[in-house]
Design an enzyme around this catalytic site. Structure first.
Site, PDB file in Angstrom:
ATOM      1  N   PRO A 109      24.127  -8.258  25.221  1.00 52.94           N
ATOM      2  CA  PRO A 109      25.150  -7.708  26.111  1.00 52.94           C
ATOM      3  C   PRO A 109      26.493  -7.673  25.379  1.00 52.94           C
ATOM      4  O   PRO A 109      27.119  -8.703  25.168  1.00 52.94           O
ATOM      5  CB  PRO A 109      25.160  -8.694  27.295  1.00 52.94           C
ATOM      6  CG  PRO A 109      24.554  -9.945  26.782  1.00 52.94           C
ATOM      7  CD  PRO A 109      23.712  -9.614  25.589  1.00 52.94           C
ATOM      8  N   ILE A 159      29.424 -15.930  24.117  1.00 51.42           N
ATOM      9  CA  ILE A 159      30.883 -16.051  24.125  1.00 51.42           C
ATOM     10  C   ILE A 159      31.423 -15.471  25.422  1.00 51.42           C
ATOM     11  O   ILE A 159      31.011 -14.376  25.829  1.00 51.42           O
ATOM     12  CB  ILE A 159      31.468 -15.267  22.914  1.00 51.42           C
ATOM     13  CG1 ILE A 159      31.042 -15.960  21.612  1.00 51.42           C
ATOM     14  CG2 ILE A 159      32.978 -15.150  23.000  1.00 51.42           C
ATOM     15  CD1 ILE A 159      31.190 -15.096  20.404  1.00 51.42           C
ATOM     16  N   ASP A 215      28.827 -11.048  21.709  1.00 53.23           N
ATOM     17  CA  ASP A 215      27.616 -11.208  22.530  1.00 53.23           C
ATOM     18  C   ASP A 215      28.007 -12.065  23.738  1.00 53.23           C
ATOM     19  O   ASP A 215      28.291 -13.259  23.598  1.00 53.23           O
ATOM     20  CB  ASP A 215      26.553 -11.909  21.671  1.00 53.23           C
ATOM     21  CG  ASP A 215      25.250 -12.147  22.415  1.00 53.23           C
ATOM     22  OD1 ASP A 215      25.236 -12.013  23.653  1.00 53.23           O
ATOM     23  OD2 ASP A 215      24.253 -12.487  21.743  1.00 53.23           O
ATOM     24  N   HIS A 216      28.018 -11.435  24.882  1.00 49.09           N
ATOM     25  CA  HIS A 216      28.522 -12.138  26.070  1.00 49.09           C
ATOM     26  C   HIS A 216      27.593 -13.258  26.538  1.00 49.09           C
ATOM     27  O   HIS A 216      27.935 -14.041  27.411  1.00 49.09           O
ATOM     28  CB  HIS A 216      28.754 -11.125  27.205  1.00 49.09           C
ATOM     29  CG  HIS A 216      29.874 -11.520  28.129  1.00 49.09           C
ATOM     30  ND1 HIS A 216      30.355 -12.802  28.218  1.00 49.09           N
ATOM     31  CD2 HIS A 216      30.617 -10.787  28.989  1.00 49.09           C
ATOM     32  CE1 HIS A 216      31.329 -12.855  29.112  1.00 49.09           C
ATOM     33  NE2 HIS A 216      31.516 -11.641  29.594  1.00 49.09           N
ATOM     34  N   ARG A 217      26.411 -13.357  25.934  1.00 46.95           N
ATOM     35  CA  ARG A 217      25.554 -14.499  26.272  1.00 46.95           C
ATOM     36  C   ARG A 217      26.095 -15.756  25.606  1.00 46.95           C
ATOM     37  O   ARG A 217      25.912 -16.867  26.090  1.00 46.95           O
ATOM     38  CB  ARG A 217      24.118 -14.268  25.775  1.00 46.95           C
ATOM     39  CG  ARG A 217      23.415 -13.099  26.435  1.00 46.95           C
ATOM     40  CD  ARG A 217      22.092 -12.836  25.745  1.00 46.95           C
ATOM     41  NE  ARG A 217      22.281 -12.700  24.296  1.00 46.95           N
ATOM     42  CZ  ARG A 217      21.299 -12.757  23.402  1.00 46.95           C
ATOM     43  NH1 ARG A 217      20.063 -12.932  23.815  1.00 46.95           N
ATOM     44  NH2 ARG A 217      21.547 -12.623  22.114  1.00 46.95           N
TER      45      ARG A 217
END
Ligand code: CAO
Length: 569
Positions: A365, A545, A541-543
Site C-alpha cells: 500500500p 510506516i 509502505d503504509h503497512r
C-alpha cells in the site's frame, strides 16, 4: 486374469453424449466406482463410474467422442477368477437392485400418472389468474451443493431458464424453471446443501404458463414417467438447442436419471464463459479459482483441468502485463486496425523491471508525501567545490548530498531502515545503511547499491555513484552490486519534472523521488527571495510506516539539506 470390455451404461435414453474427460490411463488400477469418464451435455455433466475393479488394458474412446448406451468404453483385466465371479455377482446384484429401483420408480411414476392427470385437469379447470407456485429441487440422487444462483428475488424468468446449478460428487446440473413467472421467496444461498424436495423458492406464475398442459412443477416433472416414444421425440425436439445442436442427456445412474430429466430444457447461459464439469468446478473451489476468469480450451470453450493449471501459472508468473492476481485483465487489442504498427521484443531487463514494479505496486500500500527543500546554500557550496572536483576527477551533483542526508535521516528514523517479514509478523531492523540509486540505462532501469552510505564522505559518494552509474550503463554490474539495499533514491532532477510518485523497491519500505530544482520566490518574512527549491517525494509502505513518521522523516531530510552543516553533527 480375464479381459472384459466395459460398455457405456444406460444414459437415461440419451444418445450421442460427448466425452469431455477420460479420467484413467492404460495401466491404471481402478476400484469399483472410480470415475472412468466424464460426459457432458449442455445442461448436465456426469462421471461414469467403473462397474468393477481391475486394470485398464485398453481405452476404446477419446475425448470429444459422442457415445451412447452399449458403446465400448474400456478393456480391463480382472484380478482373479474368484474375485471376478464375485465382482460379476455383485454387479449382477447391483444391476438387479438398480433394475428393481427403476421398476419401483416407474411403478411409482405410473401410480402418479393418474394423480397427475387429475391435477392437470384440476389446473385447467381453475380460473386463469396468476398464482404462486413452489419450486422444489428435483431428484438429484442424494445430497448436492448449490454452487451457483442464476436468478434473484424478483427476477422474471421464462420456463426452462436456469434457476440454480447444483453439484454432487459425481455430477453438476442446472435446475430449470418449470414456469414462466416472477421469482419470489428465493432464500437459498450458494453453499447450501439440498436434496430432492428442498424448497428452492416460489414463482408467481402467469396464467397462461400455469395452465400450459405440458408444463409441470419440479415435483411433477420428478414423478413423470419416462416419456413414451412419441412424447420422447417431442421432448428431444424441444431439448435441441439453437446454438449447440446437442442433445440433452439423462444420467444412467438411477439416482441421477430423474434429476437429469429435470435439467433438460433450452440452453441458458448462467454465467457466460463458465462451462466446466464437476471435477473442474471442485478443483476450482478447492483452489479458490474464479472460473469466470479462466479461459476454456476444451470443446465449445469448456474449461478443463489444464486451463486451471494454466490460470494458476499465469498468476504466479504474472509479468505485469495485466494478467494475474485475480485482477481484471486488460483485453488484447489489435492495434493494426487503427493504423500501421511495429512490434519490438522487450529486453529481459525491461521485463524483469516490469515484473518487480507490478509486484511492488500490487502488494504494497503506497503513500507518497511531497515537499520542497530549499537547497540554495547546498548549491552554493556544491558550486564552490567545482575546481576541487575537477582536480579529483569527480563530477559533483546534488545526488551525493542527497545520499548522505538520506543516510542520516535513516539513522535518525530507524523505522525507515527496515523490511517486513513476508508473513507480516516481524519487522527486520537493519543496522547498516545501504542505499540504492535508480539508474536509467538503454537496456532498462537498474538499481545499484552503495554500501554504508552513512560512513562515507561526499567525495567518496560522488565517485562511487559515477562509477556504479557507468558500470550500469556498460552492463557490467554484478548481481551483488544490486543487492542489500535498505532505501532507494530515484533522481530525475537532471531530466526534469516537478514531482512524481516513485514505486517502492520492495522489500524496502520507502523510496525518495527527486525532481528538478527550480528557483522560486520564497517569503522570508519581509520580502520574497529567489531560492533554489528542490522537489522531493517520499513513497512509503503504509503497512510499515505511518503518515506521521513519514512527515517527520521528510522534515528531517529537509532540515539536513537546507543546512548541510547538520550532516557533520
Ligand atoms: N535539479 C536540477 N539539476 C540537477 C538535479 C536536480 N535535482 N540533479 C542533478 N542535476 C543536474 C546535475 O548537476 C547535472 O548538471 P551538470 O551537468 O550541469 O553538472 C545534470 O543534472 C545531470 O546530472 P546526472 O544525471 O548526470 O547526475 P546525477 O548525479 O544527478 O544522477 C544518475 C546520476 C545515475 C542517478 C542519473 O544519471 C540517472 O540515471 N537518473 C535517472 C534515474 C531514473 O531513471 N529514475 C526513475 C526511476 S523510476 O522509473
Amino acid at each position: 486374469m480375464a479381459n472384459e470390455t466395459i460398455k457405456i451404461p444406460d444414459l437415461g435414453g440419451a444418445d450421442g453424449v460427448e466425452i469431455i474427460e477420460v479420467s484413467v490411463a492404460v495401466g491404471d488400477t481402478i476400484a469399483a466406482e472410480d470415475s472412468l469418464l466424464v460426459l457432458e451435455s449442455d445442461k448436465a455433466s456426469m462421471e461414469v463410474p467403473a462397474p468393477k475393479a481391475g486394470k485398464i488394458s485398453k481405452i476404446l474412446v477419446n475425448v470429444g467422442d459422442t457415445v451412447s448406451e452399449g458403446d465400448d468404453m474400456f478393456e480391463i483385466e480382472i484380478e482373479s477368477a474368484g474375485e471376478d465371479e464375485s465382482a460379476t455377482d455383485d454387479a449382477g446384484d447391483e444391476e438387479e437392485k438398480e433394475q428393481g429401483e427403476v421398476e419401483e420408480d416407474e411403478k411409482a411414476s405410473s401410480d402418479d400418472q393418474g394423480e397427475k392427470a387429475e391435477q392437470s385437469k384440476a389446473a385447467s379447470d381453475k380460473p386463469k389468474s396468476s398464482s404462486v407456485r413452489k419450486i422444489e429441487v428435483p431428484d438429484i440422487g442424494g445430497e448436492a451443493e448449490l454452487i451457483e444462483l442464476c436468478v434473484a428475488e424478483g427476477d422474471e424468468v421464462e420456463e426452462g431458464d436456469s434457476l440454480v446449478v447444483l453439484e454432487s460428487d459425481k455430477a453438476s446440473m442446472e435446475v430449470p424453471s418449470p414456469y414462466t413467472g416472477v421469482i419470489r421467496n428465493f432464500k437459498l444461498k450458494v453453499g447450501d446443501s439440498v436434496a430432492k424436495g428442498s424448497l428452492l423458492g416460489e414463482i408467481e406464475v402467469q396464467a397462461e404458463s400455469e395452465t400450459k398442459p405440458d408444463t409441470a412443477s419440479a415435483e411433477d416433472r420428478d414423478s413423470t414417467p419416462a416419456p413414451e416414444p412419441e412424447a420422447k421425440e417431442s421432448a428431444a425436439k424441444s431439448e435441441k438447442t439453437a446454438d449447440s445442436g446437442d442433445d440433452s442427456f439423462q444420467s444412467s445412474n438411477p439416482a441421477m436419471a430423474k434429476g437429469s430429466e429435470a435439467v433438460s430444457g433450452p440452453t441458458v447461459e448462467t454465467h457466460p464463459g463458465v462451462y466446466a464439469g464437476p471435477a473442474v468446478r471442485k478443483m476450482a473451489r478447492e483452489f479458490s479459482i474464479p472460473l469466470e476468469e479462466v479461459k476454456g480450451s476444451g470443446p465449445r470453450g469448456r474449461i478443463v483441468k489444464e486451463d486451471l493449471q494454466a490460470y494458476v501459472k499465469t498468476l504466479t508468473e504474472s509479468d505485469g502485463a495485466g494478467s494475474g492476481s485475480g485482477l481484471p485483465v486488460i483485453p488484447d487489442v489489435d492495434f493494426s486496425q487503427f493504423g500501421s504498427v511495429r512490434l519490438e521484443a522487450r529486453s529481459k531487463l525491461a521485463k524483469l523491471t516490469a515484473k518487480n514494479m507490478h509486484r511492488s505496486w500490487v502488494n504494497l500500500p503506497h503513500v507518497t508525501q511531497f515537499d520542497e527543500t530549499d537547497i540554495t546554500e547546498l548549491e552554493d557550496f556544491r558550486k564552490s567545490l567545482k575546481a576541487e572536483a575537477e582536480q579529483r576527477g569527480v563530477k559533483i551533483t546534488p545526488l551525493p548530498f542527497l545520499l548522505k542526508a538520506a543516510a542520516a535521516a535513516l539513522r535518525a528514523h530507524p523505522q525507515f531502515n527496515v523490511s517486513l517479514s513476508n508473513d507480516g509478523e516481524d519487522i527486520i531492523y537493519k543496522d547498516y545503511v545501504h542505499i540504492g540509486i535508480a539508474v536509467d540505462t538503454p537496456a532498462g532501469l537498474v538499481v545499484p547499491v552503495l554500501r554504508d552510505v552513512d560512513k562515507k564522505s561526499i567525495w567518496d559518494l560522488a565517485a562511487e555513484t559515477a562509477e556504479l552509474a557507468q558500470k550500469a550503463k556498460d552492463r557490467k554490474l554484478r548481481p551483488a552490486d544490486m543487492q542489500g539495499g535498505c532505501f532507494t533514491i530515484s533522481s530525475l532532477g537532471g531530466i526534469g519534472g516537478t514531482g512524481f510518485t516513485p514505486i517502492i523497491n520492495a522489500p524496502e519500505v520507502a523510496i525518495l523521488g527527486v525532481s528538478k530544482l527550480a528557483v522560486k520566490p520564497v517569503w522570508d518574512g519581509e520580502s520574497f527571495q529567489p531560492r533554489k527549491m528542490l522537489p522531493l517525494s517520499l513513497s512509503y509502505d503504509h503497512r510499515a510506516i505511518n503518515g506521521a513518521d513519514a512527515g517527520q522523516f521528510l522534515t528531517e531530510l529537509n532540515r539536513l539539506l537546507a543546512d548541510i552543516r547538520r550532516l557533520a553533527l
